[in-house]
Design an enzyme around this catalytic site. Structure first.
Site, short mmCIF file in Angstrom:
data_model
loop_
_atom_site.label_atom_id
_atom_site.label_comp_id
_atom_site.label_asym_id
_atom_site.label_seq_id
_atom_site.Cartn_x
_atom_site.Cartn_y
_atom_site.Cartn_z
N GLU A 103 14.64 -20.03 -23.26
CA GLU A 103 16.00 -20.52 -23.10
C GLU A 103 16.00 -21.97 -22.62
O GLU A 103 15.80 -22.25 -21.44
CB GLU A 103 16.75 -19.64 -22.10
CG GLU A 103 18.25 -19.93 -22.12
CD GLU A 103 18.99 -19.39 -20.90
OE1 GLU A 103 18.36 -18.77 -20.02
OE2 GLU A 103 20.21 -19.62 -20.83
N LYS A 232 14.23 0.84 -13.41
CA LYS A 232 14.64 0.28 -14.70
C LYS A 232 16.04 0.68 -15.15
O LYS A 232 16.33 0.70 -16.33
CB LYS A 232 13.59 0.62 -15.76
CG LYS A 232 12.22 0.07 -15.39
CD LYS A 232 11.11 0.43 -16.33
CE LYS A 232 9.80 -0.14 -15.78
NZ LYS A 232 8.61 0.25 -16.51
N ASP A 306 6.37 -6.40 -14.57
CA ASP A 306 6.93 -5.52 -15.58
C ASP A 306 8.31 -6.05 -16.00
O ASP A 306 9.27 -5.98 -15.22
CB ASP A 306 7.05 -4.10 -15.01
CG ASP A 306 7.40 -3.07 -16.07
OD1 ASP A 306 8.05 -3.44 -17.07
OD2 ASP A 306 7.03 -1.90 -15.90
N HIS A 402 24.08 -27.60 -22.24
CA HIS A 402 23.62 -26.71 -23.30
C HIS A 402 23.67 -27.40 -24.65
O HIS A 402 22.79 -27.23 -25.47
CB HIS A 402 24.46 -25.43 -23.33
CG HIS A 402 23.92 -24.37 -22.44
ND1 HIS A 402 22.92 -23.53 -22.84
CD2 HIS A 402 24.21 -24.04 -21.17
CE1 HIS A 402 22.63 -22.69 -21.85
NE2 HIS A 402 23.41 -22.99 -20.82
#
Lengths: 407, 407, 407, 407
Positions: A103, A232, A306, A402
């Site tokens: 990004e 998660k 993770d 951006h």
């Protein structure tokens, strides 16, 4: 990595003939050849080119504990920000922070925040709670039996601890908390897992403890994870009680430094309230921040954590206020940052180097201090990101930043 | 990638002398040399070895839109599962699924689920809602003015649409929904962004619309994102209303296939209820599933999606029931999967190849169909993971699988 | 209640002349006269008739601890259901349940559930956790000081307990849990308050403990309630950790009894999953039940509980499953039922009688057992309501029942 | 109310002999006699005295639409605060607010807030959204059929509207929004129900629409309420999208008025942030306020609203800030206030009088304006309560106020 072309062609033939399955290749050849065979099979089936995927920089064997059916690697751009001054409980130094991302504008943003933090004399960081959890679910006959199990657990923590700790040389069982829903009893086991993130460790230890529960009581184990862990999934239990490390980073930015950002402490505090607090409140959010997930995901990826645990790792509350002296106080509190510096993806070549950049690779002295330090570094990265974005929002630069960098 | 050693040494000297900052290197040399300089500076500062990080497989220039201060790449093991039969609305074929992860046992698990799906004749998948959102927050004087703004927006959607769509050749404004909290008004703009994930597109378009609001009303823009978007935070608004793609995959597994998993439809349904529904309910979770974040994160990473969006991408509800015929029906519904096949990280070499493996690289025909197909593929990967883990839990294999594969 | 008409007229004149305020009347006359004066003032100002409001059945003085500016009472229809068989830990008997409501069809529904429970041999009920909480928020300088406070609290629980318990003859401090958000530290104090709901008791006790914190540390008290209590707001912390009583009621309904309801255990389990579990999950709800709030609110109102605590009192999870024997198992688990049989509204005439109907008025033997019994009775009422509504939904009678009874 | 003693004794005998059930009494005698019989039966069974319960002030017949098995009434103390200046969209006047409660100190607190509001020139209030919802759940075969149903609904809103509106003379169907979870489709019907709270109306109308769905598609109705309505459960869908009325009240309190409260706008804003925003965020709450549930519950009870709907009625966000002029801006935004001035408990004698005190009894002109006005009045009551408590917290008076008034 190279592999013998004939051997590859031969094995591809066997696979395409249905005589061998992709995951059985590991039994018939070395890891790099197996990966080459899979690439060719996949490429043929999909018309895809797998050249870049196959251009990885270490023997495939190294990744055997980390993946099955390997065909190569994904290469994610890695950069650094800083160095940034961290006044932590475990990490008290100036460090470059490694971030892996696709990004555009993210590192520029976090880097700007790091500069501000440095001008402010550094960010303070502390781990305020730690413990990895696993919460099996048991079924019982009815609530009378459920209550009996709750009481049994209270009376037998020693037996559970002994069973659990027999399976691990590092982990220590800290607590077992029972929760009752009808004829289901969830036991939330919490462990000190030192420098390991610890999911596998606590799964194995909890399994041993569950065997004691099943042999000594009428309860029947339904699942080793009953989702009150919670792993998660975004969950209030983690936001409230923590999982992994609960860590906060904060900073007081002198008003004259805020000036240089073309904004004011008051404006940043106002934006934080209207966006991060009220906006998130109205959204029914579990995260009250601007974009903490960005640096968390990028540092997780860089350091072999993770990636799926970004879900709860990014659970954070950002605060901003003008101090009595007219300066800006800002903080980021991450409730459930599950990180480790040993095990999992931390031993892979690039990830291990990223941990070295932070100075936290491997086990710490004392045990657990490296994972604490990593948590503090990530919290400071998150703080830098919040600081920068809130200032940018104040100055209404988000979209134009951006436009030029991001696309 | 190689870089001229003398040039590197020279620039390192400048940086270490404080004459150049890391991000200014881009103005003085090519991307690969700049990365080499940064590696050396960082290595010296931290005693880290950055060799593996520097061993990347494409010109650093390629990653310029994706990162600043690049020092190299992180290499994450990539594997495949399947091929799996997908009966989707956009993707109706057999495909290998690429997953990048460092968590051992994950691909083996998802692969097992794919086998089951294939034996069941494939998984059905559909995108049931689509739209990327951006929700600026405006401040007004009081609730009377807030209500006036709400009414103004209702009356002026055409003007907002024109302003927004002037900034983009692809995006289409679908809807603007206002939310009032005291003297704050949040306008949630929703767009069809075709094959792009679309965050930048909608940020720019919404900025243009905000200028209309500010020039035509008394409202003052506080932030282009007021957190009701909601981006990169777990939020009920996304779980309820969706963001990006809302996609469901489901499958009916014949009882005789379930038999081969050493469990029963009834047992899987029971575990799903006690763990994924009741456990998550008790945990105050926004996710009612076992480990959907695992395949989502791994497929996001493989295909160049924004890893921080795993936070909401993994928001999923898993259902399991025994059908009237005694078979197993299972489904996974992902509420807010923000994916794209153009832009962002999708053009990087390895990520682009992974998209090719799925057959969804670049813009689709019709526009949007490739991103739909990617969403369906991820949903099927998630379904395979749930199927496998629930079956494994039933058979109590979780921990032992981890023992042998995990670490 | 009657009041001297001249005296009333005279005081009304003073009030309307602005010489006396409504709440100052208490200092100038008896409670009933004051109420009469207020009624007349209000009636004149609004053209309302306040006759029924003034037709209350006890001396207004009795309500002095419960209200200010009293003008009379609201009369809410009160009925009974049952008697129902309760096999509780504190209440093991057959009891009529008093419910006050204005919602037609509610008592008929709960009553039907009670019949089913009786045919099933009664409902089991247990309080699985108990403790009333108050969570003040302190501000500190930064997270380093926050961590120091957390550690100080851990080391000084005895001092906090002594200070807290000095203020109360009944309450016992069970635990103090700290939570850190930036420069805010929330201390969640949990008490055993015996038969009292205990909010006032724990507020006063916690205030005393806060004085110790302030005098011994650098922390500054911001508010005696920092919203982590959490009182009168739906909050995951209560749903997870409980507040007041966590209580479950369950029942096994034999299949032949389910038959008489024109439905099946399987159908009820299915409806519970699709509506109460999946529907609530998709809604982002903190309650996974059909209408537990109805009997909770009605029994709270009947027995003088704090009606505003219905907000968290109704936080419940309902489960339903077909047993191995083909019967129906159903349960309702209420996480945070804040109830008392002494103090608050429990001493008012009608409310006190309603507690007598349940056999739980006043302090229990041992202390706390009456409030436990009340919690169990409410849980059984909630179970009866769920049982009845789920069965009715199964038979699609909801709407027609409302048509005939509802309005 | 009196009843013939012999007749009562005779019927009691029949009931105690098991020849008559409590709810069958309605078929054998008048309502008051039936209530007397039930009182005696219950009193005998429990040793309770039911005298006060039986001392109600209207013919029991009046309450027939509101309750079954009536034994009398619960009398809850009713008081008034104000009059308070309301600058609403539907209610623009000075009004006394009726509150029924058993919690001492509540009216004193709200009254103090009303005084402050009056000194500030009154509170502004607006209904920013309105609509009562009912969301049936349908089961379908799989997600392909689910998507087909979603599309069918979009194409057939007219048919659904016609069917729904045929059942009601007042209600208007505004919208039907579909939500998919696996093989479940939830259709959230939203109606304009004018001055009625509307639950029964929308249940009946939605039932008619469901019959069209079932006859025209393959979907099968599981339950008329699938919990996405969401009724009587705290749910993000209501907090985000609203249910009943979404209403905000706000006020600017001049700094000199704040002075008289012994606090400052800055202090109140700080407490609001640390307690109501950050504390609730950390608690995983759906309510970001101090005690909005108190005035909501008390005004619901006074005016015959459904007490169980306090659960979502109290869902509110409180904001507080210092304005540029140094004054205090405060607001309370209630997302889902389900209120009516016709139907339900509004026609009962005392409740009807309380509505008259507010000037909102019965149907409004135009239709819906009375319910709007009631919503605005409750919002202002809530604002007064927040204002007062936050000021009191600032001055640390909470606990001492409770000590003197509370119990």
């Amino acid at each position: 990595m190279t592999a013998d072309a004939d051997r590859v062609a031969d094995l591809v033939e066997h696979v395409e003939a249905g005589e061998l399955r992709l995951h059985e290749l590991a039994d018939h050849t070395d890891s790099d050849t197996a990966a080459a065979v899979r690439r060719q099979v996949v490429a043929t089936a999909s018309d895809a080119d797998c050249e870049a995927i196959g251009d990885y920089g270490f023997p495939a064997e190294v990744a055997e504990p980390n993946i099955e059916n390997m065909i190569g690697t994904v290469q994610v751009p890695l950069g650094v920000v800083g160095p940034v001054d961290i006044n932590g409980g475990a990490l008290d130094d100036k460090r470059y922070l490694p971030l892996a991302t696709t990004e555009g504008a993210l590192l520029a943003s976090v880097n700007r925040g790091c500069s501000v933090i440095n001008k402010a004399g550094g960010a303070t960081a502390r781990v305020t709670k730690a413990g990895m959890t696993r919460a099996p679910v048991f079924s019982v006959t009815d609530v009378a039996e459920a209550l009996a199990l709750v009481e049994w657990v209270r009376d037998n923590e020693t037996a559970l601890r002994e069973a659990a700790e027999e399976t691990t040389s590092h982990g220590e069982l800290q607590d077992v908390t029972p929760y009752v829903v009808g004829n289901n009893v969830y036991l939330r086991f919490q462990y000190d897992t030192k420098d390991a993130m610890g999911m596998n460790m606590v799964t194995i230890a909890t399994k041993a403890a569950c065997e004691v529960v099943e042999s000594e009581t009428a309860a029947s184990l339904v699942a080793l994870s009953g989702n009150l862990c919670t792993d998660k999934k975004p969950a209030a239990i983690n936001a409230v009680e923590g999982r992994g490390r609960s860590v906060t980073a904060d900073v007081v930015v002198p008003s004259e430094v805020v000036d240089t950002l073309d904004t004011t402490p008051e404006a940043i505090a106002e934006i934080n309230t209207r966006k991060n607090l009220l906006g998130s409140a109205k959204a029914g959010a579990l995260g009250f921040n601007a974009h903490v997930a960005n640096p968390v995901a990028a540092m997780f990826l860089a350091t072999g954590q993770d990636e799926a645990q970004v879900v709860e790792g990014a659970n954070a509350i950002t605060t901003a206020e003008e101090t009595d002296d007219g300066d800006l106080y800002m903080s980021v509190s991450l409730a459930s940052l599950e990180v480790g510096t040993v095990g999992g993806g931390t031993k892979l070549p690039t990830q291990s180097e990223a941990l070295e950049i932070l100075g936290v690779a491997g086990g710490g002295e004392p045990a657990g201090s490296n994972a604490d330090a990593l948590a503090e570094a990530i919290a400071v990265g998150a703080l830098a990101g919040e600081l920068s974005l809130l200032a940018a929002l104040g100055s209404r630069h988000l979209s134009s930043a951006h436009e030029s960098l991001g696309r």
